[in-house]
Design a protein around this motif. Sequence first.
Motif, PDB file in Angstrom:
ATOM      1  N   ALA A  36      -2.133 104.933   8.888  1.00 45.56           N
ATOM      2  CA  ALA A  36      -2.247 104.547  10.292  1.00 45.56           C
ATOM      3  C   ALA A  36      -3.146 105.508  11.050  1.00 45.56           C
ATOM      4  O   ALA A  36      -3.961 105.098  11.891  1.00 45.56           O
ATOM      5  CB  ALA A  36      -0.861 104.496  10.931  1.00 45.56           C
ATOM      6  N   ALA A  37      -3.026 106.798  10.744  1.00 45.88           N
ATOM      7  CA  ALA A  37      -3.850 107.800  11.432  1.00 45.88           C
ATOM      8  C   ALA A  37      -5.332 107.610  11.108  1.00 45.88           C
ATOM      9  O   ALA A  37      -6.197 107.776  11.978  1.00 45.88           O
ATOM     10  CB  ALA A  37      -3.398 109.206  11.039  1.00 45.88           C
ATOM     11  N   TRP A  38      -5.637 107.280   9.865  1.00 50.75           N
ATOM     12  CA  TRP A  38      -7.042 107.027   9.505  1.00 50.75           C
ATOM     13  C   TRP A  38      -7.583 105.849  10.302  1.00 50.75           C
ATOM     14  O   TRP A  38      -8.704 105.903  10.842  1.00 50.75           O
ATOM     15  CB  TRP A  38      -7.160 106.730   8.003  1.00 50.75           C
ATOM     16  CG  TRP A  38      -8.576 106.443   7.580  1.00 50.75           C
ATOM     17  CD1 TRP A  38      -9.522 107.351   7.184  1.00 50.75           C
ATOM     18  CD2 TRP A  38      -9.208 105.155   7.525  1.00 50.75           C
ATOM     19  NE1 TRP A  38     -10.705 106.716   6.897  1.00 50.75           N
ATOM     20  CE2 TRP A  38     -10.545 105.375   7.099  1.00 50.75           C
ATOM     21  CE3 TRP A  38      -8.788 103.862   7.791  1.00 50.75           C
ATOM     22  CZ2 TRP A  38     -11.452 104.321   6.924  1.00 50.75           C
ATOM     23  CZ3 TRP A  38      -9.680 102.819   7.635  1.00 50.75           C
ATOM     24  CH2 TRP A  38     -10.998 103.042   7.206  1.00 50.75           C
ATOM     25  N   THR A  39      -6.805 104.790  10.389  1.00 53.50           N
ATOM     26  CA  THR A  39      -7.254 103.602  11.119  1.00 53.50           C
ATOM     27  C   THR A  39      -7.489 103.920  12.590  1.00 53.50           C
ATOM     28  O   THR A  39      -8.505 103.518  13.175  1.00 53.50           O
ATOM     29  CB  THR A  39      -6.221 102.474  10.972  1.00 53.50           C
ATOM     30  OG1 THR A  39      -5.981 102.230   9.576  1.00 53.50           O
ATOM     31  CG2 THR A  39      -6.713 101.192  11.632  1.00 53.50           C
TER      32      THR A  39
ATOM     33  N   LEU B  29      -9.122  96.054  11.823  1.00 50.00           N
ATOM     34  CA  LEU B  29      -8.503  97.377  11.841  1.00 50.00           C
ATOM     35  C   LEU B  29      -7.237  97.390  12.699  1.00 50.00           C
ATOM     36  O   LEU B  29      -6.250  98.058  12.356  1.00 50.00           O
ATOM     37  CB  LEU B  29      -9.498  98.420  12.343  1.00 50.00           C
ATOM     38  CG  LEU B  29     -10.589  98.823  11.352  1.00 50.00           C
ATOM     39  CD1 LEU B  29     -11.673  99.643  12.037  1.00 50.00           C
ATOM     40  CD2 LEU B  29     -10.002  99.604  10.177  1.00 50.00           C
ATOM     41  N   ARG B  30      -7.237  96.659  13.801  1.00 50.21           N
ATOM     42  CA  ARG B  30      -6.040  96.605  14.631  1.00 50.21           C
ATOM     43  C   ARG B  30      -4.884  95.921  13.887  1.00 50.21           C
ATOM     44  O   ARG B  30      -3.729  96.345  13.985  1.00 50.21           O
ATOM     45  CB  ARG B  30      -6.337  95.892  15.946  1.00 50.21           C
ATOM     46  CG  ARG B  30      -7.138  96.731  16.934  1.00 50.21           C
ATOM     47  CD  ARG B  30      -7.097  96.127  18.332  1.00 50.21           C
ATOM     48  NE  ARG B  30      -7.748  94.835  18.394  1.00 50.21           N
ATOM     49  CZ  ARG B  30      -9.025  94.647  18.673  1.00 50.21           C
ATOM     50  NH1 ARG B  30      -9.815  95.687  18.912  1.00 50.21           N
ATOM     51  NH2 ARG B  30      -9.532  93.429  18.738  1.00 50.21           N
ATOM     52  N   ILE B  31      -5.200  94.856  13.141  1.00 47.70           N
ATOM     53  CA  ILE B  31      -4.171  94.204  12.323  1.00 47.70           C
ATOM     54  C   ILE B  31      -3.646  95.165  11.263  1.00 47.70           C
ATOM     55  O   ILE B  31      -2.440  95.269  11.017  1.00 47.70           O
ATOM     56  CB  ILE B  31      -4.728  92.925  11.674  1.00 47.70           C
ATOM     57  CG1 ILE B  31      -4.997  91.859  12.742  1.00 47.70           C
ATOM     58  CG2 ILE B  31      -3.752  92.376  10.625  1.00 47.70           C
ATOM     59  CD1 ILE B  31      -5.732  90.641  12.221  1.00 47.70           C
ATOM     60  N   SER B  32      -4.562  95.902  10.631  1.00 45.35           N
ATOM     61  CA  SER B  32      -4.167  96.883   9.631  1.00 45.35           C
ATOM     62  C   SER B  32      -3.271  97.955  10.239  1.00 45.35           C
ATOM     63  O   SER B  32      -2.266  98.367   9.631  1.00 45.35           O
ATOM     64  CB  SER B  32      -5.412  97.536   9.026  1.00 45.35           C
ATOM     65  OG  SER B  32      -5.061  98.545   8.099  1.00 45.35           O
TER      66      SER B  32
END
Length: 302
Positions: free
Chosen positions: A252-255, A273-276
């Motif tokens: 999550a931090a990477w995204t 990316l928001r979905i991820s």
Amino acid sequence: MSNLDELASSRTVLEPQDEVRIVGQYYDDKTTRLVRKYGPGPRIHYHVGHYPSSKTPLNIEDATADDIRRSIRTHQEGLLRYAAKIWGAEHRLSGRILDVGCGLGGGSLFWAQEYGADVTSVTNAPEHAPIVEGFAREAGVGERVRTVVSDANHLSLDDGPYDAAVAIESSGYFNRPQWFERLSHALRPGASVCVEEVFITRPHGADVWAEYFYTKPATVRDYAEAAQAAGFELVDDVDATSETLPFWEESAAWTKAVLESDSSLSAVERRQLRISLLANQALGAEWGAGGLRLGFLRFELK
């Protein structure tokens, strides 16, 4: 709307007859994103990482996207090294093995490079086959890694028997009774089936895992019963849920870091990316709440 509700509303319900084709296309379409997050090659993994202390060593708030990516890669390799120790890879995974659901081939290269295995890498994503073969050549094990595009339930028996089969977070896509039945003919007597997977521990506990990854998770008991019907016995069951939870914090931090730092992202890429990010947050919450279990299973063919 909760993270889980928003995530579920963004996915398409699969018809059973389309599952194999859609899952293959899903992974073909993700290739560029997988390389960006988990690369560079040649050993690229698409699975959780193992954190022995059950904590991430990073100060997430001060880490860059590249810092986080390097930590994720280190702990993904750590998961394979942990699996190798649990499964006795020096004598069980050093011969002729099937890597079923091989992704971009990181595990296949790991078994070939670290243990001298001759690996048949099985993928149902046609676009991935030449990538795996290219990475194998780059890693110097091109002669030890052969890629086959196939549905796991219809593995060819022409090149058997194999000494083992490995499935790293891929068996959730298979029809497990059919898969174990097929493996019973592809493996030699006494061979092992080594599975690292996410298992259901309570009703609806795996909803977000199933929705985001198009998978069909099950219980350990489901696996054991399918394996027993095909002549396999469950001989090892190791729980590593707590030691894999930090992966979701780092993922999550990477995204978040990419969303905040990369101004070149298109609107489509930002939405993906928001979905991820929603999926990572929901999975971390479910992992921590006990709704999912990460386990290492080993079965032996009687």
